[in-house]
Design a protein around this motif. Structure first.
Motif, PDB file in Angstrom:
ATOM      1  N   UNK A 243       0.782  -1.115  -0.043  1.00 26.41           N
ATOM      2  CA  UNK A 243      -0.039  -0.145  -0.143  1.00 26.41           C
ATOM      3  C   UNK A 243       0.895   1.427   0.128  1.00 26.41           C
ATOM      4  N   UNK A 244       2.143   1.186  -0.184  1.00 28.13           N
ATOM      5  CA  UNK A 244       2.903   2.109  -0.339  1.00 28.13           C
ATOM      6  C   UNK A 244       3.778   2.194  -1.422  1.00 28.13           C
ATOM      7  N   UNK A 245       3.917   3.536  -1.952  1.00 24.17           N
ATOM      8  CA  UNK A 245       4.878   3.614  -3.411  1.00 24.17           C
ATOM      9  C   UNK A 245       6.259   2.901  -3.047  1.00 24.17           C
ATOM     10  N   UNK A 246       6.739   3.342  -1.869  1.00 26.96           N
ATOM     11  CA  UNK A 246       8.257   2.669  -1.586  1.00 26.96           C
ATOM     12  C   UNK A 246       8.283   1.045  -1.753  1.00 26.96           C
ATOM     13  N   UNK A 247       7.325   0.488  -1.182  1.00 22.34           N
ATOM     14  CA  UNK A 247       7.508  -0.880  -1.037  1.00 22.34           C
ATOM     15  C   UNK A 247       6.908  -1.433  -2.343  1.00 22.34           C
ATOM     16  N   UNK A 248       5.922  -0.565  -3.059  1.00 24.95           N
ATOM     17  CA  UNK A 248       5.663  -1.105  -4.719  1.00 24.95           C
ATOM     18  C   UNK A 248       6.927  -1.035  -5.288  1.00 24.95           C
ATOM     19  N   UNK A 249       7.792  -0.346  -5.322  1.00 29.08           N
ATOM     20  CA  UNK A 249       9.214  -0.097  -6.017  1.00 29.08           C
ATOM     21  C   UNK A 249      10.016  -1.267  -5.904  1.00 29.08           C
ATOM     22  N   UNK A 250       9.781  -1.940  -4.712  1.00 28.49           N
ATOM     23  CA  UNK A 250      10.646  -3.143  -4.360  1.00 28.49           C
ATOM     24  C   UNK A 250      10.112  -4.439  -5.019  1.00 28.49           C
ATOM     25  N   UNK A 251       8.816  -4.353  -5.328  1.00 32.79           N
ATOM     26  CA  UNK A 251       8.193  -5.546  -5.908  1.00 32.79           C
ATOM     27  C   UNK A 251       8.961  -6.029  -7.008  1.00 32.79           C
ATOM     28  N   UNK A 252       9.184  -7.205  -7.446  1.00 32.22           N
ATOM     29  CA  UNK A 252       9.818  -7.915  -8.344  1.00 32.22           C
ATOM     30  C   UNK A 252       9.297  -8.915  -8.930  1.00 32.22           C
ATOM     31  N   UNK A 253       9.724  -9.770  -9.845  1.00 30.78           N
ATOM     32  CA  UNK A 253       9.422 -11.097 -10.436  1.00 30.78           C
ATOM     33  C   UNK A 253       9.242 -12.133  -9.339  1.00 30.78           C
ATOM     34  N   UNK A 254      10.151 -12.039  -8.318  1.00 33.14           N
ATOM     35  CA  UNK A 254      10.408 -12.847  -7.283  1.00 33.14           C
ATOM     36  C   UNK A 254       9.115 -12.835  -6.210  1.00 33.14           C
ATOM     37  N   UNK A 255       8.253 -12.090  -6.343  1.00 38.96           N
ATOM     38  CA  UNK A 255       6.934 -12.031  -5.721  1.00 38.96           C
ATOM     39  C   UNK A 255       5.864 -12.729  -6.394  1.00 38.96           C
ATOM     40  N   UNK A 256       5.577 -14.030  -6.015  1.00 40.50           N
ATOM     41  CA  UNK A 256       4.472 -14.919  -6.766  1.00 40.50           C
ATOM     42  C   UNK A 256       3.216 -14.115  -6.983  1.00 40.50           C
ATOM     43  N   UNK A 257       2.735 -13.408  -6.006  1.00 40.62           N
ATOM     44  CA  UNK A 257       1.306 -13.006  -6.432  1.00 40.62           C
ATOM     45  C   UNK A 257       1.288 -11.628  -5.554  1.00 40.62           C
ATOM     46  N   UNK A 258       0.843 -10.491  -6.064  1.00 42.46           N
ATOM     47  CA  UNK A 258       1.054  -9.186  -5.735  1.00 42.46           C
ATOM     48  C   UNK A 258      -0.221  -8.389  -5.784  1.00 42.46           C
ATOM     49  N   UNK A 259      -0.667  -7.823  -4.801  1.00 39.86           N
ATOM     50  CA  UNK A 259      -1.749  -7.006  -4.897  1.00 39.86           C
ATOM     51  C   UNK A 259      -1.172  -5.436  -4.543  1.00 39.86           C
ATOM     52  N   UNK A 260      -1.241  -4.470  -5.342  1.00 42.85           N
ATOM     53  CA  UNK A 260      -0.620  -3.125  -5.240  1.00 42.85           C
ATOM     54  C   UNK A 260      -1.756  -2.286  -5.130  1.00 42.85           C
ATOM     55  N   UNK A 261      -1.677  -1.517  -4.021  1.00 44.25           N
ATOM     56  CA  UNK A 261      -2.847  -0.477  -4.170  1.00 44.25           C
ATOM     57  C   UNK A 261      -2.099   1.004  -3.918  1.00 44.25           C
ATOM     58  N   UNK A 262      -2.567   1.841  -4.833  1.00 50.04           N
ATOM     59  CA  UNK A 262      -1.801   3.120  -5.087  1.00 50.04           C
ATOM     60  C   UNK A 262      -2.031   3.802  -3.583  1.00 50.04           C
ATOM     61  N   UNK A 263      -0.714   4.512  -2.942  1.00 52.16           N
ATOM     62  CA  UNK A 263      -0.761   5.260  -1.986  1.00 52.16           C
ATOM     63  C   UNK A 263      -1.486   6.616  -1.880  1.00 52.16           C
ATOM     64  N   UNK A 264      -1.638   7.166  -2.757  1.00 50.66           N
ATOM     65  CA  UNK A 264      -2.082   8.379  -2.956  1.00 50.66           C
ATOM     66  C   UNK A 264      -3.669   8.234  -3.646  1.00 50.66           C
ATOM     67  N   UNK A 265      -4.435   7.549  -2.853  1.00 50.41           N
ATOM     68  CA  UNK A 265      -5.873   7.571  -3.237  1.00 50.41           C
ATOM     69  C   UNK A 265      -6.634   8.860  -3.024  1.00 50.41           C
TER      70      UNK A 265
END
Length: 522
Positions: A243-265
């Protein structure tokens, strides 16, 4: 500001089609010069070689008027002779000035362009649930239903589900609005009502799709707030919920399943309108780029990306926000174009709309044959943010109309007085319209109790903000006919492997049929 938002676009180079890739590929959504459209036999469904990577971009509410208005706006802003060449200017006074024309968006110059009819089982002006169902499954249904037949009992399997199950492709679903809203839901859910947000969210979790990104989930604890939180269910199902942009930037192909929620809703927990997005905040294009990083694999992937706030802006008759979010969708498409340059023999990109919203027109009775699209550069805020940050305070503070109009001048450019040749100066008629709308906005009005005249003027929107955008639209040579959807066909642009199948004029169910046949699905 819209000027800031588009400054990079206007200076960019040509975006080439996938079959004519350049090592100097442009980074912008704007095409400096159009390429030749390669139209082929529209009866062809298959391709000599099926794509391995498929991108489907859906501009919700986006038909020909939306992307053409964006292209015309960009052309007007870039053209120093724009107003000098207007029809109302005497020929002698034009002094040879010539209109340069639109700056076309990247997808407008794809190899193939087709058109799709959008009616559903109950309406020629359908909704997003039924039209997305047609695109995702090849079946018609009633407005408001998602991937079920008209009885609400028979389920339709989606293109994404088929690819996930039959070809082991990874799947991504992105939207600038809520991830359990109608269009994204049509690629994984099956519900008799699009308003079953919690149940749709449960199906999102159960889908097992590898990448979801964009706006937040609506009703995450159910309609009554007493259900297990959908985000907790997602975590239990193996999703990395970010739920944060900084954590979203760290997401990669190594993460099997991802749910990204924009930080600035923003409004309704969707992503912000492009006009309101601050520097450094992720845009729709950033979520596409991250999705490519997560999904890229040797077997293949399918990604659906929705520009959902085009629709919301058109519902509210906000032309400035419509243009900005349409260009934002083109920027997202550019991320796919850049990927395709690295995989030119394996990638198919489709760009379409589910329906048209608002009855947008380029032209207005009060401006005759002239348009003044550069007026839209004066708008620096969406109607929604204006409502939230300004109009609500006017009511609370009992702000005088004249004081509120100072903000209108700052944020939209409309002026109570000024030079005779300033096209943003309000006429007495326009001032009276704004004053009447403002006075109504300061009351406890109820749009359900509107007279016919009031509904035509304001729809269900704040009377003051919608009148501000109406007047700016009209002064720009833009108008809307509806606060709802219309029956216009939508464009289908295609580039890459199998693109030739998408030319012609056909029903929107054929988008699914052509894709399914091409990819050898059962």
């Amino acid at each position: 500001m819209m000027k800031r938002f588009l400054a990079g676009l206007l200076a960019s180079a040509t975006v080439l089609g996938l079959t004519a890739c350049s090592s100097q590929g442009a980074q912008s959504a704007v095409q400096a010069q159009p390429t030749a459209a390669a139209m082929t036999d529209t009866a062809v469904y298959g391709a000599a070689k099926a794509p391995k990577y498929v991108f489907l971009f859906i501009g919700d509410g986006m038909s020909y008027p939306q992307f053409q208005a964006a292209a015309d706006y960009l052309g007007a802003v870039a053209d120093p002779d724009y107003t000098q060449a207007e029809p109302s200017v005497a020929v002698a006074d034009r002094k040879g000035a010539v209109l340069n024309g639109p700056k076309t968006l990247n997808f407008m110059n794809f190899d193939v362009a087709g058109s799709a009819i959008t009616y559903d089982s109950c309406s020629f002006a359908p909704d997003s649930a039924s039209t997305a169902t047609s695109i995702a499954t090849g079946h018609k249904t009633y407005s408001g239903m998602i991937n079920v037949d008209e009885t609400g009992t028979k389920r339709f399997e989606t293109i994404a589900e088929k690819l996930h199950e039959q070809k082991d492709w990874e799947i991504g679903v992105i939207s600038s609005v809520n991830l359990n809203h109608a269009t994204p839901a049509a690629f994984y859910a099956h519900q008799a009502s699009r308003n079953n947000y919690y149940e749709i969210g449960q199906e999102l979790v159960e889908s097992g799709f590898e990448y979801f990104a964009g706006g937040a989930l609506l009703k995450p604890t159910g309609a009554n707030g007493d259900q297990e939180n959908l985000y907790d269910l997602a975590k239990e199902a193996g999703y990395k919920v970010v739920t944060t942009q900084s954590e979203a930037a760290k997401v990669s192909a190594a993460d099997d399943k991802v749910l990204l929620v924009d930080e600035h809703l923003a409004d309704s927990d969707a992503m912000a309108y492009e006009l309101d997005r601050e520097a450094g905040q992720w845009a729709l294009a950033d979520y596409v780029e991250k999705g490519i990083e997560v999904l890229n694999n040797s077997k293949g992937f399918f990604m659906m990306c929705e520009g959902g706030k085009i629709d919301w802006a058109c519902h509210a008759n906000d032309a400035g926000s419509t243009v900005a979010d349409t260009v934002a969708l083109a920027d997202a498409v550019q991320a796919a174009v850049d990927f395709a340059k690295e995989h030119p023999e394996e990638t198919l990109i489709l760009v379409t709309g589910d329906h048209e919203t608002g009855g947008l027109t380029i032209g207005y009775a009060g401006t005759d044959y002239d348009t003044y699209l550069t007026n839209l550069t004066s708008q620096t805020i969406s109607y929604a943010k204006f409502d939230e940050e300004y109009v609500a305070k006017y009511k609370a503070n009992k702000t005088p109309f004249t004081e509120a109009m100072k903000d209108v001048e700052k944020l939209f450019g409309l002026k109570m007085s000024g030079a005779a040749d300033d096209r943003l100066v309000l006429t007495n008629y326009e001032i009276q319209r704004l004053k009447a709308a403002y006075d109504l906005s300061m009351t406890d009005y109820d749009s359900d109790s509107y007279t016919q005249e009031q509904y035509v003027l304001y729809g269900t929107y704040n009377p003051f903000s919608v009148t501000v955008t109406h007047i700016l639209n009209n002064k720009s040579g833009i108008d809307f006919t509806s606060y709802s959807h219309t029956g216009l066909p939508v464009a289908v642009f295609a580039n890459g492997v199998g693109a030739e199948s998408f030319g012609g004029y056909y029903d929107n169910t054929q988008i699914f049929t052509k894709l399914s046949t091409m990819l050898g699905l059962q």
